[in-house]
Each structure stands twice: as structure tokens, then as C-alpha cells.
Design a protein around this motif. Structure first.
Motif, PDB file in Angstrom:
ATOM      1  N   VAL A 255       0.831  -1.208   0.000  1.00  0.00           N
ATOM      2  CA  VAL A 255       0.000   0.000   0.000  1.00  0.00           C
ATOM      3  C   VAL A 255       0.863   1.256   0.000  1.00  0.00           C
ATOM      4  CG1 VAL A 255      -1.926  -1.194   1.087  1.00  0.00           C
ATOM      5  CG2 VAL A 255      -0.306   0.043   2.514  1.00  0.00           C
ATOM      6  N   ILE A 256       2.030   1.208   0.606  1.00  0.00           N
ATOM      7  CA  ILE A 256       2.937   2.359   0.529  1.00  0.00           C
ATOM      8  C   ILE A 256       3.369   2.570  -0.917  1.00  0.00           C
ATOM      9  CG2 ILE A 256       5.233   3.198   1.175  1.00  0.00           C
ATOM     10  CD1 ILE A 256       4.731   1.880   3.941  1.00  0.00           C
ATOM     11  N   THR A 257       3.647   1.494  -1.631  1.00  0.00           N
ATOM     12  CA  THR A 257       3.956   1.599  -3.059  1.00  0.00           C
ATOM     13  C   THR A 257       2.829   2.309  -3.799  1.00  0.00           C
ATOM     14  OG1 THR A 257       5.312  -0.404  -3.076  1.00  0.00           O
ATOM     15  CG2 THR A 257       4.361   0.278  -5.177  1.00  0.00           C
ATOM     16  N   GLU A 258       1.601   1.877  -3.562  1.00  0.00           N
ATOM     17  CA  GLU A 258       0.458   2.464  -4.265  1.00  0.00           C
ATOM     18  C   GLU A 258       0.301   3.952  -3.954  1.00  0.00           C
ATOM     19  OE1 GLU A 258      -2.537  -1.339  -4.690  1.00  0.00           O
ATOM     20  OE2 GLU A 258      -2.498  -0.252  -2.783  1.00  0.00           O
ATOM     21  N   LEU A 259       0.462   4.311  -2.692  1.00  0.00           N
ATOM     22  CA  LEU A 259       0.259   5.714  -2.322  1.00  0.00           C
ATOM     23  C   LEU A 259       1.409   6.594  -2.793  1.00  0.00           C
ATOM     24  CD1 LEU A 259      -1.353   5.404   1.213  1.00  0.00           C
ATOM     25  CD2 LEU A 259      -2.446   5.834  -0.980  1.00  0.00           C
ATOM     26  N   LEU A 260       2.624   6.058  -2.822  1.00  0.00           N
ATOM     27  CA  LEU A 260       3.729   6.838  -3.373  1.00  0.00           C
ATOM     28  C   LEU A 260       3.532   7.052  -4.870  1.00  0.00           C
ATOM     29  CD1 LEU A 260       6.835   5.343  -1.512  1.00  0.00           C
ATOM     30  CD2 LEU A 260       5.675   7.520  -1.072  1.00  0.00           C
ATOM     31  N   GLN A 261       3.011   6.066  -5.550  1.00  0.00           N
ATOM     32  CA  GLN A 261       2.718   6.237  -6.967  1.00  0.00           C
ATOM     33  C   GLN A 261       1.620   7.279  -7.171  1.00  0.00           C
ATOM     34  OE1 GLN A 261       1.056   2.845  -9.030  1.00  0.00           O
ATOM     35  NE2 GLN A 261       1.826   3.562 -11.004  1.00  0.00           N
ATOM     36  N   SER A 262       0.554   7.207  -6.358  1.00  0.00           N
ATOM     37  CA  SER A 262      -0.537   8.168  -6.515  1.00  0.00           C
ATOM     38  C   SER A 262      -0.085   9.588  -6.180  1.00  0.00           C
ATOM     39  CB  SER A 262      -1.730   7.770  -5.646  1.00  0.00           C
ATOM     40  OG  SER A 262      -1.449   7.961  -4.267  1.00  0.00           O
TER      41      SER A 262
END
Length: 294
Positions: A255-262
Motif C-alpha cells: 500500500v505504501i507503493t500504491e500511495l507513493l505512486q498516486s
């Protein structure tokens, strides 16, 4: 929830579609004191309180270009109504109507009214959460224990995405990052503070639910809490059985990956420093446990 779209034509088009949906479903806008508008990302959805054939309700209109209408986000609420046990507290979906107009596809979803209010008007908390009772947390744990047992072919997170995105967005950790979760299970897929109601637990927005790395929902709620340290600590304590293990730590990195991408699109920029710090803490714990990438 998001703010009203910047493009006034999008906002006007969605408001017109909502009026059309009211006519289709026999609903009428509720008086102003019942609440206002709830917008989805970039005006993709618009929800408003209504009165209708089942009493007080909530009418949500979803938009898509005609050639892209369909798939998991389009059918999620209907699939949840059929497959997710009623013991999971959520508004009942009463009626659905679809139509097209000038290259645009719309879906109207009429839900029961949800008692209480959302915990936060936005997905992320940057201040402490309102007081949440022991019973609220107990009920949330019960939901997160129930959902993994729901059988579905829906997918919330894809392995191909993990293989591609995790090495890129977690490169700052300075070491190989695993991309294969220890286990998969069914998840809500968007468990943030604007999709949780109180004082009695209610869980909204089921369009993206499906298979995800085990512990994903708990990890996502924690990630959206990192801007409010006291609440983040509460999440870790209340959901420790889901977070304090190999699967939970892997899910946090997902989820950290996803939020850093967003964040590259301008979303939740205020969380980035805390997310990067938390990723380092989780990675060090995983390294100490002998969990490494390949």
C-alpha cells in the motif's frame, strides 16, 4: 471522497445525470440538512442523499466512457450485494439503472441511508480521528476476519502490478524488495477513513473489492493514518494480529507503493514523508526476520 471537479462542465454533466437517475429510480433529492454532495476522483462519481421508495437513501451515479463501461469497478457494488455476507455492515444496494448518452455511460445505484457519518471527509487523516469506541474496533476486526472467507474471482491487486511497481517505488530502501505475498485473501480494497462510518461501524464503497495480499485492508487503513501518529498507533494496536506478521508487513509495503505512486499525480502529498519513513521501519523489520527479495 474527493472535492468537486475543477472542470465545471464535468460537474454540471454529473449533476444533470444525477437528476436523470432520480427520475429513473423514483427518488427525490433530500433537504439540504440531510447532507451534501460526495464526489469521486475527478468527478467520476457523484452521490447525494435522497428520499425514495425505501425511505431515506443515498443515490450514487457513476460515469464512464461507453467503450470502458464494465469490469471490476463497474460491477463491484452489485457483486458485493450478492456475495458479501450481510453480517458485514454496509448500506444495502436496492436498485440499479444504467443508461448511455452521447458517448457516456452512467450507472445509478440507490442505497439505504447509512446511520452516522463518515469518520473523515477525506481518505487520509492529518489530525486525530474522532473517538471510536471499543465496539467499533471490535466490529472492524470481525469484518476483517470475515472477508477473507468470501469466495470470488474478483481482483483488487494484481501480481503483475507488484512485480512492476514495488521495485520502482521502494528503490530508496536500498535493497531487494520481495514482490510475492505470503498469501492472498479477499479484501475490501479501499478501506480508508472516508469509507468508514461511525459511531456504529459501516463500510462504504465496494466497487474495488477482491483478492489482495493478506492484511491489505489493515495495511491500507494504517497507511492513511500515518499523518496522524496517535491514530496510526491505535490502528497498529487494534489490528496487530493482521499487521504484526510477515504478511502484514508485506501488505504495508504494497500500500505504501500504491500511495507513493498516486502522490506523483498530486494525491495525498502530505503523507509522503511519513510513508517513506514507515517503509524503512517495515523493511528493517523484514530484514531482521530474514525476509529478502530476489
Amino acid at each position: 471522497m474527493s472535492s468537486e471537479p475543477d472542470d465545471p462542465e464535468v460537474a454540471a454533466r454529473m449533476r444533470r445525470a444525477h437528476t436523470v437517475a432520480c427520475g429513473f429510480l423514483g427518488a427525490a433529492p433530500a433537504p439540504r440538512p440531510s447532507g451534501g454532495e460526495a464526489w469521486g476522483w475527478r468527478g467520476r462519481t457523484l452521490g447525494r442523499p435522497v428520499t425514495g421508495p425505501y425511505g431515506p437513501g443515498w443515490l450514487r451515479v457513476v460515469h464512464s466512457p461507453v467503450d470502458k463501461a464494465g469490469g471490476k469497478l463497474w460491477t463491484g457494488p452489485e457483486d458485493a450485494e450478492r456475495l458479501v455476507p450481510r453480517q458485514v455492515p454496509r448500506p444495502r444496494l436496492r436498485r440499479v439503472r444504467q443508461w448511455t448518452e452521447e458517448g457516456n455511460a452512467y450507472k445509478a445505484e440507490l442505497y439505504d441511508h447509512v446511520a452516522g457519518t463518515t469518520v473523515s471527509p477525506t481518505p487520509a487523516l492529518v489530525t486525530a480521528a474522532p473517538p471510536l469506541t471499543t465496539a467499533w474496533w471490535r466490529d472492524l476486526r470481525a469484518v476483517l476476519a470475515c472477508l477473507p472467507g468470501v469466495r470470488t474471482d474478483r481482483t483488487a491487486v494484481r501480481q503483475a502490478y507488484l512485480d512492476r511497481a514495488m521495485p520502482k517505488y521502494l528503490a530508496f530502501l536500498g535493497g531487494p524488495v520481495p514482490t510475492a505475498p505470503p498469501a492472498w485473501s479477499t479484501a475490501h480494497g479501499d478501506l480508508h477513513w472516508a469509507n468508514l462510518a461511525g459511531p456504529e461501524l459501516g463500510i462504504l464503497d465496494w466497487e474495488g473489492w477482491g483478492a489482495a495480499p493478506a492484511g491489505y485492508d489493515a495495511a491500507l487503513l494504517h497507511a492513511y493514518s500515518t499523518g496522524a501518529p496517535e491514530t496510526a498507533e491505535r490502528v497498529r494496536r487494534e489490528l496487530s494480529a493482521l499487521l504484526d506478521n510477515e504478511g502484514g508487513r508485506f501488505a504495508e509495503l504494497v500500500v505504501i507503493t500504491e500511495l507513493l505512486q498516486s502522490a506523483e499525480r498530486g494525491d495525498n502529498l502530505e503523507l509522503v514523508p511519513a510513508l517513506r519513513e514507515r517503509a524503512g521501519e517495515v523493511w528493517r523489520r523484514m530484514a531482521a526476520d530474514g525476509v529478502t527479495g530476489h
